[in-house]
Design an enzyme around this catalytic site. Structure first.
Site, PDB file in Angstrom:
ATOM      1  N   SER A  61      41.044  40.388  35.816  1.00 30.02           N
ATOM      2  CA  SER A  61      40.085  39.658  34.986  1.00 30.02           C
ATOM      3  C   SER A  61      40.423  39.648  33.493  1.00 30.02           C
ATOM      4  O   SER A  61      39.752  38.931  32.746  1.00 30.02           O
ATOM      5  CB  SER A  61      38.688  40.244  35.170  1.00 30.02           C
ATOM      6  OG  SER A  61      38.182  39.811  36.396  1.00 30.02           O
ATOM      7  N   LYS A  64      40.831  36.395  31.914  1.00 25.40           N
ATOM      8  CA  LYS A  64      39.698  35.501  31.601  1.00 25.40           C
ATOM      9  C   LYS A  64      39.636  35.110  30.124  1.00 25.40           C
ATOM     10  O   LYS A  64      39.442  33.935  29.820  1.00 25.40           O
ATOM     11  CB  LYS A  64      38.387  36.102  32.109  1.00 25.40           C
ATOM     12  CG  LYS A  64      38.305  36.037  33.646  1.00 25.40           C
ATOM     13  CD  LYS A  64      37.149  36.828  34.214  1.00 25.40           C
ATOM     14  CE  LYS A  64      37.064  36.607  35.728  1.00 25.40           C
ATOM     15  NZ  LYS A  64      36.387  37.688  36.430  1.00 25.40           N
ATOM     16  N   TYR A 192      43.656  30.139  39.809  1.00 23.04           N
ATOM     17  CA  TYR A 192      42.917  31.352  39.422  1.00 23.04           C
ATOM     18  C   TYR A 192      43.551  32.611  40.016  1.00 23.04           C
ATOM     19  O   TYR A 192      43.770  33.604  39.322  1.00 23.04           O
ATOM     20  CB  TYR A 192      41.448  31.199  39.861  1.00 23.04           C
ATOM     21  CG  TYR A 192      40.632  32.452  39.672  1.00 23.04           C
ATOM     22  CD1 TYR A 192      40.215  32.842  38.405  1.00 23.04           C
ATOM     23  CD2 TYR A 192      40.294  33.257  40.763  1.00 23.04           C
ATOM     24  CE1 TYR A 192      39.486  34.010  38.219  1.00 23.04           C
ATOM     25  CE2 TYR A 192      39.564  34.420  40.590  1.00 23.04           C
ATOM     26  CZ  TYR A 192      39.157  34.794  39.314  1.00 23.04           C
ATOM     27  OH  TYR A 192      38.451  35.949  39.134  1.00 23.04           O
ATOM     28  N   VAL A 261      40.104  44.560  37.615  1.00 20.63           N
ATOM     29  CA  VAL A 261      40.096  45.482  38.757  1.00 20.63           C
ATOM     30  C   VAL A 261      41.484  46.065  39.067  1.00 20.63           C
ATOM     31  O   VAL A 261      41.599  46.962  39.898  1.00 20.63           O
ATOM     32  CB  VAL A 261      39.494  44.863  40.041  1.00 20.63           C
ATOM     33  CG1 VAL A 261      37.997  44.652  39.895  1.00 20.63           C
ATOM     34  CG2 VAL A 261      40.200  43.579  40.438  1.00 20.63           C
TER      35      VAL A 261
HETATM   36  N1  GLN Z   1      40.996  38.617  40.903  1.00 25.97           N
HETATM   37  C1  GLN Z   1      39.784  39.376  40.868  1.00 25.97           C
HETATM   38  C2  GLN Z   1      38.654  38.647  41.579  1.00 25.97           C
HETATM   39  O1  GLN Z   1      38.470  37.493  41.370  1.00 25.97           O
HETATM   40  C3  GLN Z   1      39.412  39.668  39.450  1.00 25.97           C
HETATM   41  C4  GLN Z   1      38.154  40.488  39.330  1.00 25.97           C
HETATM   42  C5  GLN Z   1      38.197  41.514  38.224  1.00 25.97           C
HETATM   43  O2  GLN Z   1      39.254  41.907  37.741  1.00 25.97           O
HETATM   44  N2  GLN Z   1      37.035  42.009  37.841  1.00 25.97           N
HETATM   45  O3  GLN Z   1      37.950  39.219  42.348  1.00 25.97           O
END
Ligand code: GLN
Length: 307
Positions: A61, A64, A192, A261
């Site tokens: 994430s 983002k 994504y 994550v």
């Molecule tokens: N690729 C992960 C997802 O979409 C990213 C989530 C994260 O890092 N919080 O679930």
């Protein structure tokens, strides 16, 4: 500084035992749960690192803010703001942010670019003749911000998330059904998933954070993007970057930051420094548990909070 970082690593490494490595993306479960690394780049050009700062991991994430930045650079602020809101959801990153009676206006104001729904919409706002080109532009921007042309994609993590990412498919189809998402859902998601699988290390995150801390300019003073976009991205990271942990993080660390994550945290200390952290054992909210503890101590010691 390196003495301080090594001390903090030693103090915080035991905290990794209280977290869990993400396994809902099966390939992420292979990470070493005890790893902990930190890298700082400050405005005087001083680089400092400690612990496992050279391990490479997927950005997840933390892409983002970069997706948001690319969308801003391609469309301007008013357009992006009109498509996706900026209010904190107070919910997990993959939450379905509305229960019922969805229409485009209501839903777009209930999400922000730091949660999955908002980030998936950002992929549709990025320019390119197809989703492969859009992704390539995101990868190039990441390399530029980190000043690291070797940044690549972890194909195993990408395939793993693509095979199992049905919650994200559900979010994307919900948005498609109410007109918030245009285009082919599977192609948008492919962009994504690939973007989340970009592989970085702590130094890359520190350098990207440095540019955000320095109003869009790299260490040499070259403008990589306009200052007003750094303002936009940092403000949204401050209130939404740590999901339902954003309030506590504001109180105890007090700087804009984004977690992933994969175990990364990118922290932006405006006018002062960029920080990259890696520690894949996560708390219940999906944020790096020891990583947050390092940032709390660092913030106290160096008085980093902007409040
Ligand atoms: N690729 C992960 C997802 O979409 C990213 C989530 C994260 O890092 N919080 O679930």
């Amino acid at each position: 500084m390196e003495g301080l970082l090594n001390e903090l690593i030693e103090q915080c490494r035991p905290d990794t035992a209280h977290g869990k490595v993400a396994s809902y993306i099966p390939a992420l479960a292979q990470a070493d749960p005890n790893a902990l690394g930190v890298y700082i780049l400050d405005r005087n050009g001083l680089h400092s690192q400690g612990g496992d700062s050279q391990v490479r991991f997927t950005i997840q994430s933390i892409i983002k803010p970069i997706l948001l930045l690319q969308a801003l650079m391609d469309n301007g602020e008013a357009f992006v703001r009109g498509r996706v809101g900026v209010e904190s959801t107070g919910k997990p990153f993959d939450a379905i942010n509305i229960a019922d009676a969805v229409n485009q206006e209501i839903l777009s104001e209930h999400i922000n670019p730091m949660v999955n729904m908002g980030a998936i919409v950002m992929c549709t706002l990025i320019q390119g003749k197809d989703y492969r080109e859009r992704f390539d532009r995101v990868l190039e921007l990441t390399r530029l911000l980190a000043n690291d042309p070797s940044i690549d994609v972890d194909e195993e993590v990408y395939r793993s998330e693509k095979a199992t990412g049905n919650k994200n498919r559900a979010l994307a189809f919900l948005m498609k059904s109410c007109g918030l998402l245009e285009g082919d859902v599977e192609e948008v998601l492919d962009c994504y998933f690939r973007a989340c699988s970009i592989r970085v290390d702590c130094r890359d995150l520190a350098r990207i954070a440095f540019v955000l801390s320095n109003k869009g300019r790299d260490f040499m003073g070259n403008e990589l993007f306009p200052a007003r976009y750094a303002h936009y991205v940092n403000a949204v990271m401050m209130t939404c970057g740590m999901y339902d942990g954003a309030g506590d993080f504001a109180l105890t660390v007090g700087v804009p930051a984004k977690s992933g994550v994969g175990g990364g945290i990118m922290a932006v200390v405006p006018g002062r420094m960029g920080i990259g952290i890696y520690s894949p054992a996560l708390d219940k909210k999906g944020n790096s548990i020891a990583g947050i503890h390092v940032l709390r101590r660092l913030s106290r010691q160096l008085e980093l909070s902007i409040f």
